[in-house]
Scaffold this motif. Sequence first.
Motif, PDB file in Angstrom:
ATOM      1  N   GLU A  86       0.816  -1.226   0.000  1.00 42.44           N
ATOM      2  CA  GLU A  86       0.000   0.000   0.000  1.00 42.44           C
ATOM      3  C   GLU A  86       0.841   1.264   0.000  1.00 42.44           C
ATOM      4  OE1 GLU A  86      -2.756  -0.287   3.206  1.00 42.44           O
ATOM      5  OE2 GLU A  86      -4.187  -1.509   2.083  1.00 42.44           O
ATOM      6  N   ARG A  87       1.953   1.260   0.728  1.00 36.84           N
ATOM      7  CA  ARG A  87       2.792   2.466   0.802  1.00 36.84           C
ATOM      8  C   ARG A  87       3.382   2.823  -0.558  1.00 36.84           C
ATOM      9  NH1 ARG A  87       5.050   5.483   4.567  1.00 36.84           N
ATOM     10  NH2 ARG A  87       4.091   4.219   6.185  1.00 36.84           N
ATOM     11  N   PHE A  88       3.479   1.855  -1.453  1.00 38.33           N
ATOM     12  CA  PHE A  88       4.177   2.072  -2.722  1.00 38.33           C
ATOM     13  C   PHE A  88       3.234   2.174  -3.920  1.00 38.33           C
ATOM     14  CE2 PHE A  88       6.835  -0.639   0.063  1.00 38.33           C
ATOM     15  CZ  PHE A  88       7.840   0.275   0.329  1.00 38.33           C
ATOM     16  N   LEU A  89       1.939   2.058  -3.696  1.00 36.77           N
ATOM     17  CA  LEU A  89       0.987   2.056  -4.813  1.00 36.77           C
ATOM     18  C   LEU A  89       0.708   3.471  -5.312  1.00 36.77           C
ATOM     19  CD1 LEU A  89      -1.618  -0.617  -3.621  1.00 36.77           C
ATOM     20  CD2 LEU A  89       0.279  -0.918  -5.227  1.00 36.77           C
ATOM     21  N   ARG A 106      -2.578  -0.493 -11.786  1.00 42.11           N
ATOM     22  CA  ARG A 106      -3.048  -1.240 -12.955  1.00 42.11           C
ATOM     23  C   ARG A 106      -2.360  -2.600 -13.077  1.00 42.11           C
ATOM     24  NH1 ARG A 106       0.696  -1.340 -16.920  1.00 42.11           N
ATOM     25  NH2 ARG A 106       2.318   0.274 -16.940  1.00 42.11           N
ATOM     26  N   LEU A 107      -1.159  -2.761 -12.457  1.00 37.52           N
ATOM     27  CA  LEU A 107      -0.451  -4.034 -12.540  1.00 37.52           C
ATOM     28  C   LEU A 107      -1.029  -5.086 -11.592  1.00 37.52           C
ATOM     29  CD1 LEU A 107       3.300  -2.958 -12.747  1.00 37.52           C
ATOM     30  CD2 LEU A 107       1.858  -3.831 -14.584  1.00 37.52           C
ATOM     31  N   LEU A 108      -1.805  -4.652 -10.588  1.00 38.25           N
ATOM     32  CA  LEU A 108      -2.252  -5.588  -9.569  1.00 38.25           C
ATOM     33  C   LEU A 108      -3.256  -6.596 -10.117  1.00 38.25           C
ATOM     34  CD1 LEU A 108      -2.630  -3.255  -6.465  1.00 38.25           C
ATOM     35  CD2 LEU A 108      -0.631  -4.558  -7.236  1.00 38.25           C
ATOM     36  N   ARG A 109      -4.139  -6.142 -11.002  1.00 37.11           N
ATOM     37  CA  ARG A 109      -5.169  -7.047 -11.502  1.00 37.11           C
ATOM     38  C   ARG A 109      -4.581  -8.227 -12.279  1.00 37.11           C
ATOM     39  NH1 ARG A 109      -9.617  -8.966  -9.618  1.00 37.11           N
ATOM     40  NH2 ARG A 109     -10.707 -10.112 -11.227  1.00 37.11           N
ATOM     41  N   PRO A 110      -3.690  -8.005 -13.265  1.00 39.53           N
ATOM     42  CA  PRO A 110      -3.103  -9.164 -13.953  1.00 39.53           C
ATOM     43  C   PRO A 110      -2.278 -10.056 -13.037  1.00 39.53           C
ATOM     44  CG  PRO A 110      -2.089  -7.107 -14.692  1.00 39.53           C
ATOM     45  CD  PRO A 110      -3.285  -6.738 -13.905  1.00 39.53           C
ATOM     46  N   LEU A 111      -1.631  -9.455 -12.035  1.00 39.85           N
ATOM     47  CA  LEU A 111      -0.875 -10.271 -11.083  1.00 39.85           C
ATOM     48  C   LEU A 111      -1.815 -11.135 -10.251  1.00 39.85           C
ATOM     49  CD1 LEU A 111       1.866  -7.768  -9.834  1.00 39.85           C
ATOM     50  CD2 LEU A 111       2.142  -9.668 -11.431  1.00 39.85           C
ATOM     51  N   TRP A 112      -2.952 -10.565  -9.847  1.00 42.15           N
ATOM     52  CA  TRP A 112      -3.920 -11.341  -9.072  1.00 42.15           C
ATOM     53  C   TRP A 112      -4.490 -12.487  -9.912  1.00 42.15           C
ATOM     54  CZ3 TRP A 112      -5.265 -12.838  -4.581  1.00 42.15           C
ATOM     55  CH2 TRP A 112      -6.504 -13.436  -4.358  1.00 42.15           C
ATOM     56  N   GLU A 113      -4.765 -12.226 -11.161  1.00 40.08           N
ATOM     57  CA  GLU A 113      -5.269 -13.296 -12.035  1.00 40.08           C
ATOM     58  C   GLU A 113      -4.246 -14.421 -12.155  1.00 40.08           C
ATOM     59  OE1 GLU A 113      -6.172 -11.227 -15.614  1.00 40.08           O
ATOM     60  OE2 GLU A 113      -8.057 -10.370 -14.849  1.00 40.08           O
TER      61      GLU A 113
END
Length: 453
Positions: A86-89, A106-113
């Motif tokens: 969170e501190r780096f988002l 925007r990178l979090l969603r593909p990583l979560w998938e």
Amino acid sequence: MPADRHTPLSFSRLHIVRTAGGSDALRRGLAALSDADIRHLARSLEFQGVLEGDAPDLLDTLRPRLRDLRPERVGSVERMCWRPLERFLTDEPDIVPDAPWIVPRRLLRPLWELVEAANADLVDQLRRRHLTACFDGDQMALDQVAHQVTDLAAFILNNAANIPARLKLSVHEAAVVRFAARVLKWHRLVMPNVRYFQQSQARQTDQVQALRLYSNWYGVFELLDTQFDLYVLYLFEMTPNPVDVIDAFPFYFDTLTEPVGLAVQWLHHRLDNLAADLATLLSRPPRTQPTEVLLDLADRVFTLNRLVTRLRRIPLFGTEGAGAEGVTALLRGRLGFDSVERLGEGLMDWLHDVLVGPAEKRMRATMVLGPLAGIYPALLMLIDSGERGSRAYRLRVRLGDKAVDDVDRYLRSHEMAPNARHATAANIAPLMDMCRAFGKAEAVTELERRLRR
């Protein structure tokens, strides 16, 4: 009628909002909701979103009120997964080269998938446990879910083969993903020490002492000395002055041998940002700028010079260090000589205003001459090549000679009462100190003697 903010929860008002037909009816219904109504409705909508996999549109309509109320979020297993980051988002979509700790959301969603596809059964199980814990208000169970999903993501991101190719990541995006994987892997050891420092900051006004006494750095260093730069990065992000962090851990910074690693990258990035902001201020004609802008310029030079001075004492950035040339090139490239020279000419104009200008100009010149003359030698040092006969050397000689000649000429052509002499001496004292730093010590001493008569 709009409900008072402190009106108790009303299910009839909530029913009107949920069944409102048309935008006007919805707007009137929302205006009538109390704070308690908003909190209850937001929580139920978030649970609905978790169950259905997509947040209802009505939740977006509530966001303006939610930003004021800041109720506790239901969240999701996915949100829990990225909590250590969170501190780096950032909401900015673009990657910042050479700053992998700035992680676009925007990178979090593909990583979560990717994480979900790697172990769908476990993710589904964690979702069910998360929902149960939310309904029961079981914080311990929620923490366990958070630890498990973070550990799962850390394992996958650190061990899955060829993630950049699978997600079609650029070189800089791949660096950000590697940083995220590293944070997820080590946050269970790093974060307790960071939180301990956060909780203890109020006990110690001296930030260097607070970092040494309250940050438990020795525990991190013993357990994961190869990850100490990650810990330092957290401290850089949460401590206002990076020099305090450097002073607190000289055993780490004085042993750096290569200009790589998170801590060094962060320092280069911070230095570049400070220099860029300063360059923007210097690019504006100084004589036309408001007083507050000029005072801000002086503060920024002081901050930048303090950081550069401390970096020069680290062997890596010292005269013989591998990182020295990079710092020098960065400063000269950002600041430029022409803008610094123009500010020097502005100092001479303000000196003229202090000595013989009209009252309104004299007052403004007196306010800005001191701070800017105080930082000007340091500003010149930031871009000086150190060679005799360089542009910086010639500018020092020229400004020093001009300032001394202007004051001398003024004293020869004006008869002043003792009080006026003392006032003038006080007003131009910072500029006289600047001339002394430029090698005019004898001439300045003589001028000060004449001003004290």
